[in-house]
Design a protein around this motif. Sequence first.
Motif, PDB file in Angstrom:
ATOM      1  N   ASP A   1       0.942  -1.191   0.030  1.00 50.56           N
ATOM      2  CA  ASP A   1       0.054   0.026   0.032  1.00 50.56           C
ATOM      3  C   ASP A   1       0.784   1.324  -0.069  1.00 50.56           C
ATOM      4  OD1 ASP A   1      -2.352  -1.582   2.210  1.00 50.56           O
ATOM      5  OD2 ASP A   1      -2.276  -1.141   0.094  1.00 50.56           O
ATOM      6  N   PHE A   2       0.541   2.322  -0.920  1.00 53.52           N
ATOM      7  CA  PHE A   2       1.110   3.530  -0.893  1.00 53.52           C
ATOM      8  C   PHE A   2       0.217   4.545  -0.411  1.00 53.52           C
ATOM      9  CE2 PHE A   2       5.266   2.694  -2.330  1.00 53.52           C
ATOM     10  CZ  PHE A   2       5.139   2.007  -3.463  1.00 53.52           C
ATOM     11  N   GLU A   3       0.403   5.656   0.196  1.00 55.71           N
ATOM     12  CA  GLU A   3      -0.571   6.615   0.519  1.00 55.71           C
ATOM     13  C   GLU A   3       0.218   8.047   0.368  1.00 55.71           C
ATOM     14  OE1 GLU A   3      -2.408   4.369   4.379  1.00 55.71           O
ATOM     15  OE2 GLU A   3      -1.983   6.593   4.418  1.00 55.71           O
ATOM     16  N   GLY A   4      -0.416   9.013  -0.452  1.00 58.01           N
ATOM     17  CA  GLY A   4      -0.079  10.254  -0.592  1.00 58.01           C
ATOM     18  C   GLY A   4      -1.062  11.265  -0.392  1.00 58.01           C
ATOM     19  N   ASN A   5      -1.015  12.515  -0.578  1.00 51.94           N
ATOM     20  CA  ASN A   5      -1.970  13.497  -0.354  1.00 51.94           C
ATOM     21  C   ASN A   5      -3.312  13.683  -1.289  1.00 51.94           C
ATOM     22  OD1 ASN A   5      -0.288  14.242   1.964  1.00 51.94           O
ATOM     23  ND2 ASN A   5       0.678  15.990   0.469  1.00 51.94           N
ATOM     24  N   GLY A   6      -3.116  13.066  -2.205  1.00 55.04           N
ATOM     25  CA  GLY A   6      -4.102  13.124  -3.245  1.00 55.04           C
ATOM     26  C   GLY A   6      -4.378  14.506  -3.767  1.00 55.04           C
ATOM     27  N   GLY A   7      -5.500  14.861  -4.023  1.00 52.89           N
ATOM     28  CA  GLY A   7      -5.969  16.317  -4.594  1.00 52.89           C
ATOM     29  C   GLY A   7      -6.668  16.559  -5.653  1.00 52.89           C
ATOM     30  N   HIS A   8      -6.758  17.583  -6.209  1.00 48.68           N
ATOM     31  CA  HIS A   8      -7.542  17.973  -7.511  1.00 48.68           C
ATOM     32  C   HIS A   8      -6.620  17.871  -8.630  1.00 48.68           C
ATOM     33  CE1 HIS A   8      -9.544  20.190 -10.601  1.00 48.68           C
ATOM     34  NE2 HIS A   8     -10.599  20.404  -9.789  1.00 48.68           N
ATOM     35  N   ALA A   9      -6.871  16.979  -9.475  1.00 51.49           N
ATOM     36  CA  ALA A   9      -6.277  16.556 -10.698  1.00 51.49           C
ATOM     37  C   ALA A   9      -5.875  17.857 -11.616  1.00 51.49           C
ATOM     38  CB  ALA A   9      -6.974  15.651 -11.502  1.00 51.49           C
ATOM     39  N   GLY A  10      -6.576  18.832 -11.485  1.00 48.54           N
ATOM     40  CA  GLY A  10      -6.228  20.154 -12.314  1.00 48.54           C
ATOM     41  C   GLY A  10      -5.498  21.062 -11.671  1.00 48.54           C
ATOM     42  N   ALA A  11      -5.819  21.242 -10.178  1.00 47.98           N
ATOM     43  CA  ALA A  11      -5.336  22.300  -9.628  1.00 47.98           C
ATOM     44  C   ALA A  11      -3.896  22.283  -8.816  1.00 47.98           C
ATOM     45  CB  ALA A  11      -6.619  22.798  -8.522  1.00 47.98           C
ATOM     46  N   VAL A  12      -3.786  20.839  -8.573  1.00 52.30           N
ATOM     47  CA  VAL A  12      -2.437  20.766  -7.834  1.00 52.30           C
ATOM     48  C   VAL A  12      -1.196  20.494  -8.835  1.00 52.30           C
ATOM     49  CG1 VAL A  12      -1.087  19.304  -6.456  1.00 52.30           C
ATOM     50  CG2 VAL A  12      -3.505  19.532  -6.014  1.00 52.30           C
ATOM     51  N   LEU A  13      -0.220  21.467  -8.684  1.00 56.57           N
ATOM     52  CA  LEU A  13       0.936  21.665  -9.889  1.00 56.57           C
ATOM     53  C   LEU A  13       1.836  20.376  -9.552  1.00 56.57           C
ATOM     54  CD1 LEU A  13       1.665  25.426  -9.923  1.00 56.57           C
ATOM     55  CD2 LEU A  13       0.356  23.989 -11.474  1.00 56.57           C
ATOM     56  N   MET A  14       2.514  20.092 -10.499  1.00 56.65           N
ATOM     57  CA  MET A  14       3.221  18.734 -10.507  1.00 56.65           C
ATOM     58  C   MET A  14       4.033  18.596  -9.527  1.00 56.65           C
ATOM     59  SD  MET A  14       1.763  16.717 -12.718  1.00 56.65           S
ATOM     60  CE  MET A  14       2.520  15.338 -13.031  1.00 56.65           C
ATOM     61  N   PRO A  15       5.132  19.771  -9.109  1.00 57.68           N
ATOM     62  CA  PRO A  15       6.040  19.743  -8.139  1.00 57.68           C
ATOM     63  C   PRO A  15       5.401  19.393  -6.870  1.00 57.68           C
ATOM     64  CG  PRO A  15       6.215  21.608  -9.617  1.00 57.68           C
ATOM     65  CD  PRO A  15       4.997  20.947  -9.930  1.00 57.68           C
TER      66      PRO A  15
ATOM     67  N   ILE B   1      10.721   0.986  -1.294  1.00 63.05           N
ATOM     68  CA  ILE B   1      11.423   1.941  -0.336  1.00 63.05           C
ATOM     69  C   ILE B   1      11.680   3.182  -1.124  1.00 63.05           C
ATOM     70  CG2 ILE B   1      13.078   2.356   1.372  1.00 63.05           C
ATOM     71  CD1 ILE B   1      12.665  -0.593   2.349  1.00 63.05           C
ATOM     72  N   ILE B   2      12.542   2.934  -2.270  1.00 64.35           N
ATOM     73  CA  ILE B   2      13.085   4.080  -2.947  1.00 64.35           C
ATOM     74  C   ILE B   2      12.079   4.967  -3.538  1.00 64.35           C
ATOM     75  CG2 ILE B   2      14.435   4.376  -4.954  1.00 64.35           C
ATOM     76  CD1 ILE B   2      16.190   1.745  -4.125  1.00 64.35           C
ATOM     77  N   ILE B   3      11.095   4.115  -4.289  1.00 64.43           N
ATOM     78  CA  ILE B   3       9.974   4.831  -4.850  1.00 64.43           C
ATOM     79  C   ILE B   3       9.252   5.929  -3.867  1.00 64.43           C
ATOM     80  CG2 ILE B   3       7.701   4.357  -5.952  1.00 64.43           C
ATOM     81  CD1 ILE B   3       9.051   1.976  -7.135  1.00 64.43           C
ATOM     82  N   SER B   4       9.059   5.059  -2.578  1.00 60.85           N
ATOM     83  CA  SER B   4       8.327   5.848  -1.627  1.00 60.85           C
ATOM     84  C   SER B   4       8.930   7.099  -1.273  1.00 60.85           C
ATOM     85  CB  SER B   4       8.212   4.898  -0.269  1.00 60.85           C
ATOM     86  OG  SER B   4       8.179   5.653   0.672  1.00 60.85           O
ATOM     87  N   LYS B   5      10.501   7.139  -1.009  1.00 55.57           N
ATOM     88  CA  LYS B   5      11.189   8.263  -0.617  1.00 55.57           C
ATOM     89  C   LYS B   5      11.326   9.266  -2.129  1.00 55.57           C
ATOM     90  CE  LYS B   5      14.621   6.815   2.371  1.00 55.57           C
ATOM     91  NZ  LYS B   5      14.953   5.567   2.294  1.00 55.57           N
ATOM     92  N   ASN B   6      11.416   8.780  -2.998  1.00 54.58           N
ATOM     93  CA  ASN B   6      11.715   9.688  -4.491  1.00 54.58           C
ATOM     94  C   ASN B   6      10.404  10.358  -4.620  1.00 54.58           C
ATOM     95  OD1 ASN B   6      14.045   8.783  -4.454  1.00 54.58           O
ATOM     96  ND2 ASN B   6      13.630   7.313  -6.343  1.00 54.58           N
ATOM     97  N   ARG B   7       9.108   9.735  -3.938  1.00 56.30           N
ATOM     98  CA  ARG B   7       7.731  10.360  -4.595  1.00 56.30           C
ATOM     99  C   ARG B   7       7.360  11.066  -3.375  1.00 56.30           C
ATOM    100  NH1 ARG B   7       5.785   9.348  -9.706  1.00 56.30           N
ATOM    101  NH2 ARG B   7       6.762   8.207 -10.967  1.00 56.30           N
ATOM    102  N   GLY B   8       7.626  10.839  -2.174  1.00 56.53           N
ATOM    103  CA  GLY B   8       7.093  11.269  -1.155  1.00 56.53           C
ATOM    104  C   GLY B   8       5.982  10.796  -0.622  1.00 56.53           C
TER     105      GLY B   8
END
Length: 428
Positions: A235-249, A324-331
């Motif tokens: 399982d991975f977990e991120g902040n999610g959010g609006h697909a249009g409004a959140v900028l890629m960085p 583990i690496i993907i989790s770190k690199n992608r936050g």
Amino acid sequence: ESQSCFPNSVSSLSVDAQSLQKQIDELSTFSDTPAPSVTRILYSENDVLARRYIKNLMGLSGLSVREDAVGNIYGRWDGYEPELTPVATGSHIDAIPYSGKYDGVVGVLGAIEAINVLRRSGFKPKRSLEVILFTSEEPTRFGISCLGSRLLAGSEALEKALKTTVDGQNISFFDAARSAGYANDQEDLSGVFLKEGSYSAFVELHIEQGPILEEEGISIGIVTAIAAPASIKVDFEGNGGHAGAVLMPNRNDAGLAAAELALAVEKHVLESGSIDTVGTVGILELHPGAINSIPSKSHLEIDTRDIDEKRRNTVIERIHQSAIIISKNRGVGLSEFKIINQDPPALSDKSIIQAMEAASRELDLSHKLMISRAYHDSLFMARISPMGMIFIPCYKGYSHKPEEHASIENIANGVKVLAVTLAKLSLN
Ligand code: HGY
Ligand code: MN
Ligand code: MN
Ligand code: MN
């Protein structure tokens, strides 16, 4: 060449192919999805109906039937020396979603027909013969493969885990088992365990689930080893959010983390250097699953196998490192990396291989030694008994999909080899 063990030669053995085909077709109607697919999930209504159908056939074949607390079903033909350890055969009838009607079924209906073939030939077993319907070989409902055979082979870890296991609808294993008429309030499964040496031999008839026998025009596969399966939940977990409004960085996309890990599975499998290493991501779920919402959670289930256990374990370690690496690199958070099962391979018993080869020769059937890349209940029966498997060809090697098919001629050949092998092992 061991002398034949029948009143007259094996060529007179007769399989009732018509009834067997009818039984395969009737059994396939106990399905949650429309024909030609079959879906039959552990303890579902169709599973219970299918079990009743099999128990009835066992009774008609003169087998005395018993069931254990999780629904492994045993049909026994007493031998004339019933105190000797019996010989067993069997397989499963549960079917993953939208699959076919031969996987497992051939080894249960075929085993019952093998008993009928022996009875019709006038054969008398010395060691009792037992047909086993293992309660659930597929991991579909509770994520545990070979649940019935793993348990009866004595897995205390599984007995403990089942106390807290729930399915995708949050139904507990025990509530599901009770709904099908199994288990009991004590929730004590230790009675399911069979002792080492409970059987003098166990033989399973199964479709090859691969293309080799059909491609080479060979009638019988004699399995020498079963590959080592493993399954992992991530399982991975991120902040999610609006697909249009959140900028890629500013994103930490759990869906893309899952996609990157899926490709890492393929990379680590291919870098093993062996064609015998395989892996896939059979389940990939994104939450909330809306096109314009950045996935805040992703859930992957990875299946990786190899006939070489060490090589397979190296792949698992590398997949873990990549997660583990993907989790770190992608936050993104790696909220779960759980190895569900990491089983050793199993080797078939030499004397059972010889019995199956002799049976194939006496029946004048072409045969070859081969490994099983699919796992089977035999993988766990090998922990408590000498084991062997008989494969028959299936159409283009297809399995786990509605196009799965085995001709009744090939099934009848497999039933005859099983019958002669059981007879030899029973007289041992
Ligand atoms: O996945 C397997 O190998 C088995 O057919 N369930
Ligand atoms: Mn299967
Ligand atoms: Mn199977
Ligand atoms: Mn299997």
